[in-house]
Design an enzyme around this catalytic site. Sequence first.
Site, mmCIF file in Angstrom:
data_model
loop_
_atom_site.group_PDB
_atom_site.id
_atom_site.type_symbol
_atom_site.label_atom_id
_atom_site.label_comp_id
_atom_site.label_asym_id
_atom_site.label_seq_id
_atom_site.Cartn_x
_atom_site.Cartn_y
_atom_site.Cartn_z
ATOM 1 N N ASP A 299 -3.654 -3.472 6.202
ATOM 2 C CA ASP A 299 -3.687 -4.912 5.952
ATOM 3 C C ASP A 299 -3.673 -5.136 4.445
ATOM 4 O O ASP A 299 -3.821 -4.182 3.672
ATOM 5 C CB ASP A 299 -4.879 -5.583 6.639
ATOM 6 N N TYR B 27 -4.421 -6.034 0.462
ATOM 7 C CA TYR B 27 -5.578 -5.937 -0.430
ATOM 8 C C TYR B 27 -6.341 -7.258 -0.359
ATOM 9 O O TYR B 27 -5.753 -8.328 -0.270
ATOM 10 C CB TYR B 27 -5.125 -5.684 -1.868
ATOM 11 N N PHE C 194 0.678 -1.474 0.003
ATOM 12 C CA PHE C 194 0.352 -0.603 -1.138
ATOM 13 C C PHE C 194 0.728 -1.182 -2.498
ATOM 14 O O PHE C 194 0.311 -0.661 -3.525
ATOM 15 C CB PHE C 194 0.982 0.791 -0.973
ATOM 16 N N HIS D 37 -3.954 9.628 5.379
ATOM 17 C CA HIS D 37 -3.842 8.445 4.526
ATOM 18 C C HIS D 37 -4.051 8.838 3.064
ATOM 19 O O HIS D 37 -4.834 9.744 2.772
ATOM 20 C CB HIS D 37 -4.887 7.407 4.938
#
Length: 220
Positions: A64, A66, A77, A186
């Site tokens: 989701d 920031y 990202f 991740h």
Amino acid sequence: MAALEGAWAKALDQEFHKDYYRKLYAFVKEEYAKNVVYPPADRLFTALHLTPLDKVRVVILGQDPYHEPGQAMGMSFSVPEGVEIPPSLKNIYKEIHEDVGEKIPATGDLTRWATQGVLLLNAVLTVRAHQANSHKGHGWEEFTDAIIKTVNEQERPVVYMLWGRNAREKKSLITNPEHLVLEAAHPSPLSAYNGFFGCRHFSKCNKFLKEKGFDEINWS
């Protein structure tokens, strides 16, 4: 919410008429009216606007947006020019440097990837300020699954980078044998050393694209 145009709008038209999307629209509209929500409403579909459906060559899935001020810009990202590069993106840059030798950039703005055909898609497209995952479970997941399925239906080869458990759960949606699915931990500092570092996804991606007769991605 921001409007979609072109091939994305046509491909996703049925979603806009489904009950879950009507509820999602009402929820998101109210959230923007009553709370601070990221990204700004006019940047909600930035990833789709910058990477048209017929240009998608790579899909990088995030969770989701920031949730702190000035960070979210509608692409997984990515943060705007001048904003401090978040830890996960720093680790992505480190892996790129080790994998393909590119210098680590001074900016976290990934627009240069998106315009080359890298779809930077979050599973959930909005978030309440300071509250990670606050918009989880309200319908975005169904909508972004429809995006993944739409890309899956494309006849040309596409590379999917699935990092972390949440992204890897989407693997079942990718059934087209023309595509390449790459999985790893991740890039978060909590898990990057458990399989993200050394995954070499960026060179593997370019090798696959080149073998299929497509231009490589410039990861600089």
